[in-house]
Scaffold this motif. Structure first.
Motif: not given
Length: 226
Positions: A16-29, A86-93
């Protein structure tokens, strides 16, 4: 613009976020919070404007590597996250892994023998492909992955290749920056169209495709030179 933390994301919320034009990022792994980002200026790679130099085109033809799709998605994401910052946290992965299992996230891999030396991955919605990250363990391996990804997206009918931010690397390949408003209009149009990551002749195969011979269904535009 940063929207704010969201510690309890689900794959559905991510889409839903991508469809709204936003994307996720984290501060660290190991960050346990995820922030939504909506940049004032958005990087895109026009699929009809992808550009590689003559020298890179020669390197691609002579690389002697194998290119596959969706053969090692999690390994590509792990390699993209394997850097000091990296902005790719374990949760995001974990979320991307779920999207891949559901058919919404895809990867393109570059192999040298049995070694994974480059790759790129992203998320698909409608005829939009949201490029997330890429990595390279050999000279130009990520550029090669990107060239073959663009070829695949063209063949599959995609109309928008979102790169989120414009880096000098992407700009050298034809990437441009558009305003937030222009991006959202392009996104809405792309969401109303259909595209496939597996067009005829491009379906994922354990045997892959040997770089240097044209992929089935490709056109000469995949090796534009300056």
């Amino acid at each position: 613009m940063q929207i704010g933390p969201h510690p309890d994301l689900t794959p559905e919320t991510l889409l839903r976020g991508y469809a709204l034009g936003i994307f996720p990022m984290a501060e660290s792994r190991d960050d346990t919070e995820v922030h939504w980002v909506d940049p004032r200026h958005r990087g895109i790679l026009p699929l009809d404007g992808f550009h590689i130099s003559r020298s890179l085109a020669r390197h691609i033809r002579r690389a002697g590597v194998t290119v596959t799709a969706d053969r090692a998605f999690d390994a590509v994401v792990t390699a993209c996250a394997d850097r000091e910052e990296t902005w790719i946290s374990r949760q995001i992965q974990t979320l991307y892994r779920a999207l891949h299992a559901a058919g919404f996230a895809h990867s393109l891999e570059v192999w040298e023998g049995e070694a994974l030396v480059g790759g790129v991955y992203g998320v698909k919605l409608g005829s939009a492909f949201f490029g997330e990250s890429m990595f390279s363990r050999r000279t130009d391996a990520s550029k090669l992955a990107l060239a073959w990804l663009v070829d695949r997206l063209r063949a599959g009918g995609f109309t928008l290749f979102d790169t989120q931010f414009l880096t000098p690397h992407l700009a050298s390949l034809g990437g441009v920056e558009v305003t937030r408003g222009a991006y959202h209009r392009m996104l809405q149009d792309a969401l109303g169209r259909s595209a496939t990551f597996d067009p005829p002749g491009y379906s994922p195969s354990p045997s892959g495709v040997v770089a240097g011979s044209a992929p089935a269904g490709s056109t000469q535009r995949s090796t534009q030179t300056s």
